[in-house]
Design an enzyme around this catalytic site. Structure first.
Site, mmCIF file in Angstrom:
data_model
loop_
_atom_site.group_PDB
_atom_site.id
_atom_site.type_symbol
_atom_site.label_atom_id
_atom_site.label_comp_id
_atom_site.label_asym_id
_atom_site.label_seq_id
_atom_site.Cartn_x
_atom_site.Cartn_y
_atom_site.Cartn_z
ATOM 1 N N GLY A 321 6.511 -6.331 -8.676
ATOM 2 C CA GLY A 321 5.425 -6.691 -7.767
ATOM 3 C C GLY A 321 4.461 -5.538 -7.602
ATOM 4 N N LYS A 322 3.272 -5.883 -7.140
ATOM 5 C CA LYS A 322 2.271 -4.845 -6.889
ATOM 6 C C LYS A 322 1.609 -5.126 -5.556
ATOM 7 C CE LYS A 322 0.997 -2.977 -11.310
ATOM 8 N NZ LYS A 322 -0.073 -2.353 -12.029
ATOM 9 N N SER A 326 0.677 0.050 -3.919
ATOM 10 C CA SER A 326 2.067 0.263 -4.321
ATOM 11 C C SER A 326 2.424 -0.530 -5.575
ATOM 12 C CB SER A 326 2.999 -0.179 -3.194
ATOM 13 O OG SER A 326 2.872 -1.570 -2.993
ATOM 14 N N VAL A 328 6.076 -1.999 -7.301
ATOM 15 C CA VAL A 328 7.509 -2.147 -7.034
ATOM 16 C C VAL A 328 8.227 -2.423 -8.354
ATOM 17 C CG1 VAL A 328 9.255 -3.386 -5.697
ATOM 18 C CG2 VAL A 328 6.961 -3.074 -4.749
ATOM 19 N N ASP A 440 -0.291 -9.129 9.436
ATOM 20 C CA ASP A 440 -0.636 -9.451 8.041
ATOM 21 C C ASP A 440 0.497 -10.257 7.403
ATOM 22 O OD1 ASP A 440 -2.141 -9.450 5.702
ATOM 23 O OD2 ASP A 440 -1.160 -7.649 4.949
HETATM 24 N N1 LIG Z 1 12.740 -4.885 -2.380
HETATM 25 C C1 LIG Z 1 12.074 -5.626 -3.241
HETATM 26 N N2 LIG Z 1 12.712 -6.340 -4.190
HETATM 27 C C2 LIG Z 1 12.036 -7.118 -5.073
HETATM 28 N N3 LIG Z 1 10.711 -7.268 -5.070
HETATM 29 C C3 LIG Z 1 10.013 -6.603 -4.134
HETATM 30 C C4 LIG Z 1 10.641 -5.758 -3.178
HETATM 31 N N4 LIG Z 1 9.686 -5.228 -2.382
HETATM 32 C C5 LIG Z 1 8.532 -5.730 -2.814
HETATM 33 N N5 LIG Z 1 8.720 -6.547 -3.865
HETATM 34 C C6 LIG Z 1 7.701 -7.293 -4.605
HETATM 35 O O1 LIG Z 1 6.549 -6.495 -4.706
HETATM 36 C C7 LIG Z 1 5.448 -7.144 -4.074
HETATM 37 C C8 LIG Z 1 4.572 -6.092 -3.433
HETATM 38 O O2 LIG Z 1 5.327 -5.465 -2.441
HETATM 39 P P1 LIG Z 1 4.640 -4.552 -1.377
HETATM 40 O O3 LIG Z 1 5.603 -4.279 -0.274
HETATM 41 O O4 LIG Z 1 4.067 -3.368 -2.042
HETATM 42 O O5 LIG Z 1 3.506 -5.542 -0.970
HETATM 43 P P2 LIG Z 1 2.249 -5.329 -0.086
HETATM 44 O O6 LIG Z 1 2.727 -5.234 1.332
HETATM 45 O O7 LIG Z 1 1.315 -6.417 -0.422
HETATM 46 O O8 LIG Z 1 1.674 -3.962 -0.589
HETATM 47 P P3 LIG Z 1 0.709 -3.004 0.199
HETATM 48 O O9 LIG Z 1 1.442 -2.703 1.471
HETATM 49 O O10 LIG Z 1 0.559 -1.786 -0.650
HETATM 50 O O11 LIG Z 1 -0.563 -3.753 0.369
HETATM 51 C C9 LIG Z 1 6.096 -8.115 -3.092
HETATM 52 O O12 LIG Z 1 5.268 -9.195 -2.805
HETATM 53 C C10 LIG Z 1 7.322 -8.537 -3.841
HETATM 54 O O13 LIG Z 1 7.019 -9.551 -4.768
#
Ligand SMILES: Nc1ncnc2c1ncn2[C@@H]1O[C@H](COP(=O)(O)OP(=O)(O)OP(=O)(O)O)[C@@H](O)[C@H]1O
Length: 676
Positions: A321-322, A326, A328, A440
């Protein structure tokens, strides 16, 4: 780096200073207000004096006092020859230090002559005779002992023979040894669709003889291993290090003859890894093409897939994921054969308040990560040299956004909706109890871990650091779709002021949850069909009526048939309709609260209520004034379900005790009346 904010430069302190503990979160407890006003520097001003830490004291000591504290794998193996210059802070040639890469040395412990009848039961993994090796040891001066070993696989990325894991041939391997689940998402789907295991598509990487035995929804955690580490559910995130890096207990393995003994699973893991890599990157490259001098400052390609967090080595298996800032990764620990998620957050461009946001986010994640509805954080560290924050978290097979996309064209399943709706409410309630308004919420924030929804983040970093740019920085385009009207009105109203003020309360999260529920029912969020600019105008506008069709039809289904007669149409039902409408009220005060939503009949279905109370019997009523609404017309299973439900609600304290007592009383007394 030098011209950046000193606070940003020192973000490593954020995760390595022990002075940041739960006290640093006191700002969250200070506020008893229903609503929180999030100003750009609100949180930061309250916690700027505190330094953050997200790693255990043990880790901190390790990094700050390298001379006096034993390094993780120091003294266990000879230092490997360097593979090349490693310039990345998070990429290091540490894999050779892992105990998994360490040839077994303490032959006294486990070496015995190889018996004629081999006790290994590894099916297709049965080692070939060529895998036998012999070693000669000087056991005591003047005496020689010869030990025979078998190579049962190679792990890791090191050149051949460097990463052999050997097992004395007299170690029994239980016949129920199972391969790890390689195709987790497929298995998850199988589970959701309740397909029988015979129908499910077995993983292309699973061992043929064992694939059908493999239970769905289990990951690498279910593989027995030599390290005897606790299962993931037993892992205490606060003791991640201890849990993850338990030295191999080979002595116990060798001396234990019981049939239930755990066995090394390295060959299976290796098999898994090789296949994963081949799937992601194609067939393995030849050795001489591994070092690409033109890119990445000569770091060999295979090392680019290795990450080290808090001195712990992991193998990156691919991006899952992105986010805005970030990436992931799914990562694999050669230490214990488990999967984790690595979130790499870049803070190179971050301003003061964003850094504070990360700090608060991590501290809160750490504080709450023992909770069932919050993703577990195992380790975190900042790498100042490349401006990156690394977080090792529990791995989730998918997120709700991906899941909803996948099922968007299928008829809805009310049980699926009910289950996930309740789990989402529980997750957000935990955040609200910390006096945090997420602000959010969107499907991508909910991770599915072994079929259970968990919240990934608390929205703090975004809410504080970049409150006006959420729309742009989110990779899951369309987060505007879940934003509450008040968030948009405030954004529009305050653009002229130097300081942005986003006035959001718990009801704002309820709106967002309502949008997610709406999407689960109708296949899209209420404003998802509008262009972003139209949505910004429509969401706060009372004149724009949200449509709530009584029949839910997948959005891309054939609309030639009328909704009412559509083959894929599902009746939404009054309770579900009521929940959606009460969440999607533009007036915040009219929205239901999370506790009310948890008590709502949609989650607590009770068949038709009679007006009469049933007769009381030998059971004394806890409150005879509270009239019972249950009837003897209900079946035993319905009554039992309500009893179970009452116990659950009572544990969660989400209903007044009086109501729970009465519900339980009525069910039990009705059950007693039933013929046996
Ligand atoms: N622990 C995890 N296991 C598997 N996939 C994950 C995990 N954490 C995040 N992801 C995947 O990565 C995606 C992006 O996660 P992230 O937490 O960075 O999202 P975000 O909150 O949109 O990012 P940002 O906070 O930078 O805007 C998630 O939507 C999910 O699909």
């Amino acid at each position: 780096m030098s011209n950046r904010d000193p606070l940003v430069n020192n973000i490593a302190d954020l995760v390595s200073d022990s002075s940041f503990d739960e006290e640093s979160l006191s700002f969250l407890e200070d506020s008893e207000d229903q609503d929180l006003s999030l100003k750009n520097d609100t949180f930061s001003s309250k916690s700027a004096h505190s330094d953050g830490t997200v790693i255990s004291d043990h880790l901190r000591r390790r990094s700050s006092d390298a001379n006096t504290t034993e390094k993780p794998f120091q003294n266990r193996v000879k230092e490997p020859e360097p593979f090349g210059t490693v310039s990345h802070g998070t990429i290091a040639n540490k894999e050779m230090k892992s105990p998994a890469f360490q040839p077994i040395r303490s032959h006294e412990n486990i070496v015995t002559p190889m018996p004629a009848q081999n006790s290994m039961r590894m099916h297709s993994m049965e080692p070939q005779e060529t895998d036998s090796i012999s070693k000669t040891h000087n056991k005591t001066p003047g005496s020689l002992s010869v030990s025979r070993w078998r190579r049962i696989g190679r792990i890791g990325l090191g050149p051949p023979k460097r990463a052999e894991y050997t097992l004395s041939s007299d170690v029994k391997i239980p016949s129920e040894i199972k391969p790890i689940n390689h195709n987790i998402e497929d298995d998850y789907e199988n589970d959701v669709e309740m397909k029988s295991s015979e129908n499910s598509t077995s993983s292309p990487f699973a061992l043929p003889s064992q694939a059908s035995n493999f239970p769905p929804n289990t990951q690498a955690t279910s593989v027995p291993n030599a390290y005897d580490v606790p299962m993931r559910s037993e892992v205490n995130p606060a003791n991640f290090e201890e849990s993850l890096f338990v030295k191999p207990r080979l002595k116990e393995l060798a001396s234990d003859n019981s049939s239930t003994m755990k066995a090394p699973s390295i060959p299976l893991q290796e098999n898994h890894y090789v296949h994963q890599q081949q799937r992601l990157h194609g067939p393995p490259p030849k050795m001489n093409s591994l070092v690409d001098q033109s890119q990445n400052h000569g770091v060999p390609k295979f090392l680019q897939d290795v990450a080290t967090v808090a001195n712990l080595p992991f193998i990156k298996l691919g991006i899952v994921g992105k986010g805005g800032s970030s990436t992931v990764f799914r990562i694999y620990s050669p230490e214990n054969g488990r999967l984790y998620a690595l979130k790499e957050v870049s803070f190179l461009q971050a301003d003061f308040s964003t850094v504070q946001g990360y700090k608060n986010e991590i501290a809160l994640l750490r504080k709450l990560s023992g909770n069932d509805r919050i993703v577990k954080l195992y380790a975190a560290e900042a790498n100042n040299s490349i401006g990156q924050l690394n977080m090792v978290m529990e791995y989730g097979e998918t997120d709700l956004a991906k899941l909803l996309n996948k099922y968007a064209n299928k008829p809805i399943n009310l049980n699926f909706i009910r289950m996930y709706w309740e789990q989402m409410l529980q997750a957000v309630q935990i955040v609200h109890e910390q006096n945090i308004v997420h602000s959010d919420l969107k499907p991508a924030n909910f991770l599915l871990v072994e079929g259970s929804l968990k919240l990934i983040d608390f929205g703090i970093a975004k809410a504080i650091g970049n409150d006006t740019t959420n729309i742009h920085r989110d990779s899951h385009v369309g987060t505007i779709n879940y934003m509450a009207p008040e968030a948009l009105t405030d954004m529009n109203a305050n653009t002229d002021l130097g300081v942005k003020l986003v006035k959001l309360g718990r009801p704002s999260d309820v709106w967002s949850l309502g949008c997610i529920l709406y999407q689960m029912v109708y296949g899209r969020a209420p404003f998802a069909h509008l262009k972003m600019i139209q949505a910004i105008a429509a969401i706060p506008d009372d004149r724009h009526q949200i449509q709530f069709p009584e029949i839910a039809v997948p959005p891309t289904a054939n609309h030639e048939a009328s909704h009412n007669s559509h083959p894929h149409g599902v009746v939404v039902g009054p309770d579900l309709m009521d929940v959606m409408k009460r969440c999607l009220q533009r007036d915040q005060k009219k929205r239901l609260t999370i506790p009310e939503l948890l008590m709502h009949p949609f989650l607590n279905p009770v068949p038709s209520f009679p007006s009469q109370s049933p007769q009381r019997n030998s059971f004394s009523s806890p409150d005879s004034n509270t009239s019972s609404k249950l009837t003897t017309a209900m079946s035993a299973s319905q009554l039992s379900m309500i009893i179970e439900r009452s116990i659950e609600l009572s544990k969660r304290k989400s209903l007044p005790k009086e109501i729970i007592d009465n519900m339980a009383y009525d069910c039990i007394s009705n059950l007693q009346k039933m013929p046996r």
